[in-house]
Design a protein around this motif. Structure first.
Motif, PDB file in Angstrom:
ATOM      1  N   ARG A   1      65.867  28.286  20.620  1.00 35.91           N
ATOM      2  CA  ARG A   1      65.720  27.513  19.384  1.00 35.91           C
ATOM      3  C   ARG A   1      64.820  26.314  19.641  1.00 35.91           C
ATOM      4  NH1 ARG A   1      71.460  26.281  17.748  1.00 35.91           N
ATOM      5  NH2 ARG A   1      72.138  27.309  19.629  1.00 35.91           N
ATOM      6  N   ARG A   2      63.785  26.198  18.836  1.00 30.95           N
ATOM      7  CA  ARG A   2      62.767  25.164  19.035  1.00 30.95           C
ATOM      8  C   ARG A   2      63.284  23.740  18.836  1.00 30.95           C
ATOM      9  NH1 ARG A   2      60.280  29.822  17.866  1.00 30.95           N
ATOM     10  NH2 ARG A   2      58.135  30.140  18.544  1.00 30.95           N
ATOM     11  N   THR A   3      64.412  23.591  18.170  1.00 34.03           N
ATOM     12  CA  THR A   3      64.954  22.256  17.912  1.00 34.03           C
ATOM     13  C   THR A   3      66.172  21.930  18.784  1.00 34.03           C
ATOM     14  OG1 THR A   3      66.276  23.116  16.083  1.00 34.03           O
ATOM     15  CG2 THR A   3      64.095  22.210  15.531  1.00 34.03           C
ATOM     16  N   GLU A   4      66.524  22.828  19.677  1.00 31.22           N
ATOM     17  CA  GLU A   4      67.661  22.585  20.572  1.00 31.22           C
ATOM     18  C   GLU A   4      67.198  21.776  21.784  1.00 31.22           C
ATOM     19  OE1 GLU A   4      71.221  25.062  22.823  1.00 31.22           O
ATOM     20  OE2 GLU A   4      69.570  26.150  21.905  1.00 31.22           O
ATOM     21  N   ARG A   5      67.985  20.824  22.191  1.00 31.51           N
ATOM     22  CA  ARG A   5      67.641  19.983  23.346  1.00 31.51           C
ATOM     23  C   ARG A   5      67.618  20.831  24.621  1.00 31.51           C
ATOM     24  NH1 ARG A   5      67.912  14.476  22.261  1.00 31.51           N
ATOM     25  NH2 ARG A   5      68.269  14.006  24.455  1.00 31.51           N
ATOM     26  N   PHE A   6      66.676  20.502  25.503  1.00 34.06           N
ATOM     27  CA  PHE A   6      66.524  21.267  26.742  1.00 34.06           C
ATOM     28  C   PHE A   6      67.817  21.341  27.541  1.00 34.06           C
ATOM     29  CE2 PHE A   6      61.982  19.819  26.253  1.00 34.06           C
ATOM     30  CZ  PHE A   6      61.494  21.063  25.901  1.00 34.06           C
ATOM     31  N   GLU A   7      68.525  20.216  27.673  1.00 26.22           N
ATOM     32  CA  GLU A   7      69.739  20.233  28.488  1.00 26.22           C
ATOM     33  C   GLU A   7      70.814  21.126  27.884  1.00 26.22           C
ATOM     34  OE1 GLU A   7      70.247  16.413  26.008  1.00 26.22           O
ATOM     35  OE2 GLU A   7      68.618  17.196  27.210  1.00 26.22           O
ATOM     36  N   ARG A   8      70.853  21.263  26.550  1.00 22.36           N
ATOM     37  CA  ARG A   8      71.815  22.175  25.918  1.00 22.36           C
ATOM     38  C   ARG A   8      71.470  23.633  26.190  1.00 22.36           C
ATOM     39  NH1 ARG A   8      75.809  21.270  22.662  1.00 22.36           N
ATOM     40  NH2 ARG A   8      75.253  22.973  21.274  1.00 22.36           N
ATOM     41  N   MET A   9      70.196  23.886  26.487  1.00 31.44           N
ATOM     42  CA  MET A   9      69.772  25.248  26.843  1.00 31.44           C
ATOM     43  C   MET A   9      70.098  25.575  28.298  1.00 31.44           C
ATOM     44  SD  MET A   9      65.986  25.786  25.321  1.00 31.44           S
ATOM     45  CE  MET A   9      65.449  24.810  23.952  1.00 31.44           C
ATOM     46  N   GLY A  10      70.448  24.546  29.069  1.00 35.85           N
ATOM     47  CA  GLY A  10      70.703  24.761  30.489  1.00 35.85           C
ATOM     48  C   GLY A  10      69.511  24.408  31.366  1.00 35.85           C
ATOM     49  N   VAL A  11      68.576  23.655  30.823  1.00 36.61           N
ATOM     50  CA  VAL A  11      67.394  23.235  31.580  1.00 36.61           C
ATOM     51  C   VAL A  11      67.744  21.919  32.279  1.00 36.61           C
ATOM     52  CG1 VAL A  11      64.964  22.577  31.427  1.00 36.61           C
ATOM     53  CG2 VAL A  11      65.866  24.352  29.911  1.00 36.61           C
TER      54      VAL A  11
ATOM     55  N   ALA B   1      64.348  22.090  36.722  1.00 35.20           N
ATOM     56  CA  ALA B   1      63.646  23.019  35.832  1.00 35.20           C
ATOM     57  C   ALA B   1      62.599  22.291  34.987  1.00 35.20           C
ATOM     58  CB  ALA B   1      64.636  23.746  34.936  1.00 35.20           C
ATOM     59  N   VAL B   2      62.892  21.049  34.581  1.00 33.64           N
ATOM     60  CA  VAL B   2      61.925  20.259  33.811  1.00 33.64           C
ATOM     61  C   VAL B   2      60.691  19.971  34.650  1.00 33.64           C
ATOM     62  CG1 VAL B   2      61.502  17.972  32.816  1.00 33.64           C
ATOM     63  CG2 VAL B   2      63.536  19.240  32.181  1.00 33.64           C
ATOM     64  N   VAL B   3      60.896  19.602  35.909  1.00 35.95           N
ATOM     65  CA  VAL B   3      59.764  19.328  36.799  1.00 35.95           C
ATOM     66  C   VAL B   3      58.922  20.591  36.983  1.00 35.95           C
ATOM     67  CG1 VAL B   3      59.112  18.687  39.161  1.00 35.95           C
ATOM     68  CG2 VAL B   3      60.887  17.397  37.962  1.00 35.95           C
ATOM     69  N   SER B   4      59.570  21.709  37.177  1.00 38.52           N
ATOM     70  CA  SER B   4      58.860  22.980  37.320  1.00 38.52           C
ATOM     71  C   SER B   4      58.093  23.323  36.038  1.00 38.52           C
ATOM     72  CB  SER B   4      59.847  24.096  37.662  1.00 38.52           C
ATOM     73  OG  SER B   4      59.197  25.327  37.757  1.00 38.52           O
ATOM     74  N   MET B   5      58.757  23.161  34.900  1.00 40.95           N
ATOM     75  CA  MET B   5      58.137  23.470  33.611  1.00 40.95           C
ATOM     76  C   MET B   5      56.914  22.595  33.360  1.00 40.95           C
ATOM     77  SD  MET B   5      59.865  23.408  29.807  1.00 40.95           S
ATOM     78  CE  MET B   5      60.143  21.631  29.776  1.00 40.95           C
ATOM     79  N   THR B   6      57.049  21.294  33.609  1.00 43.19           N
ATOM     80  CA  THR B   6      55.906  20.407  33.362  1.00 43.19           C
ATOM     81  C   THR B   6      54.774  20.680  34.343  1.00 43.19           C
ATOM     82  OG1 THR B   6      56.974  18.623  34.613  1.00 43.19           O
ATOM     83  CG2 THR B   6      57.217  18.588  32.211  1.00 43.19           C
ATOM     84  N   GLY B   7      55.111  21.082  35.562  1.00 44.01           N
ATOM     85  CA  GLY B   7      54.071  21.464  36.521  1.00 44.01           C
ATOM     86  C   GLY B   7      53.286  22.668  36.043  1.00 44.01           C
ATOM     87  N   GLU B   8      53.982  23.658  35.521  1.00 45.77           N
ATOM     88  CA  GLU B   8      53.289  24.848  35.009  1.00 45.77           C
ATOM     89  C   GLU B   8      52.532  24.534  33.726  1.00 45.77           C
ATOM     90  OE1 GLU B   8      54.907  28.703  35.383  1.00 45.77           O
ATOM     91  OE2 GLU B   8      56.350  28.064  36.906  1.00 45.77           O
TER      92      GLU B   8
ATOM     93  N   PRO C   1      62.704  15.884  23.883  1.00 47.40           N
ATOM     94  CA  PRO C   1      63.625  16.829  24.519  1.00 47.40           C
ATOM     95  C   PRO C   1      63.834  18.179  23.847  1.00 47.40           C
ATOM     96  CG  PRO C   1      64.869  15.202  23.340  1.00 47.40           C
ATOM     97  CD  PRO C   1      63.419  14.813  23.208  1.00 47.40           C
ATOM     98  N   THR C   2      62.939  18.576  22.960  1.00 50.51           N
ATOM     99  CA  THR C   2      63.031  19.916  22.368  1.00 50.51           C
ATOM    100  C   THR C   2      61.673  20.594  22.457  1.00 50.51           C
ATOM    101  OG1 THR C   2      62.398  19.312  20.111  1.00 50.51           O
ATOM    102  CG2 THR C   2      64.745  19.079  20.680  1.00 50.51           C
ATOM    103  N   VAL C   3      61.659  21.882  22.320  1.00 44.98           N
ATOM    104  CA  VAL C   3      60.396  22.628  22.335  1.00 44.98           C
ATOM    105  C   VAL C   3      59.454  22.075  21.257  1.00 44.98           C
ATOM    106  CG1 VAL C   3      59.355  24.884  21.827  1.00 44.98           C
ATOM    107  CG2 VAL C   3      61.362  24.739  23.318  1.00 44.98           C
ATOM    108  N   GLN C   4      59.986  21.909  20.068  1.00 46.32           N
ATOM    109  CA  GLN C   4      59.186  21.439  18.936  1.00 46.32           C
ATOM    110  C   GLN C   4      58.620  20.042  19.189  1.00 46.32           C
ATOM    111  OE1 GLN C   4      61.325  20.722  15.192  1.00 46.32           O
ATOM    112  NE2 GLN C   4      59.846  22.144  14.266  1.00 46.32           N
TER     113      GLN C   4
END
Length: 98
Positions: A48-58, A62-69, A87-90
């Motif tokens: 869900r694009r409006t769900e906070r990353f930490e609620r997704m289990g990120v 994982a945030v450091v890895s994601m921002t690196g990519e 803190p959301t995809v959107q």
């Protein structure tokens, strides 16, 4: 020919070329959804694009890895703290596209 007078023009042209190929918010959202679905072992429709990353289990790793990519994909620096500020995809996609 003076390089000091031509260099700014070359820099402007390069910046314009990068801006012309810069992904928009929709493209960044799609990348983030694909990335998260793959990393979290979920179907794209479950992200869900409006769900906070930490609620997704990120978590922070994982945030450091994601921002690196994201840096690699976008071809520019992306601070890991940006994902905490947006803190959301959107929200993150909008910040990166802006």
């Amino acid at each position: 020919m003076n390089t000091q007078t031509t260099l700014p023009g070359a820099q402007q042209a390069a910046a314009g070329a990068r801006a012309a190929t810069r992904p928009d918010a929709a493209a960044i959202e799609a990348w983030l959804v694909d990335y998260l679905a793959d990393r979290l072992g979920r179907d794209r429709s479950e992200i869900r694009r409006t769900e906070r990353f930490e609620r997704m289990g990120v978590d922070s790793l994982a945030v450091v890895s994601m921002t690196g990519e994201l840096e690699e994909w976008l071809g520019r620096k992306v601070e890991p703290t940006l994902a905490y500020d947006h803190p959301t995809v959107q929200d993150l996609a909008a910040a990166l596209a802006g």
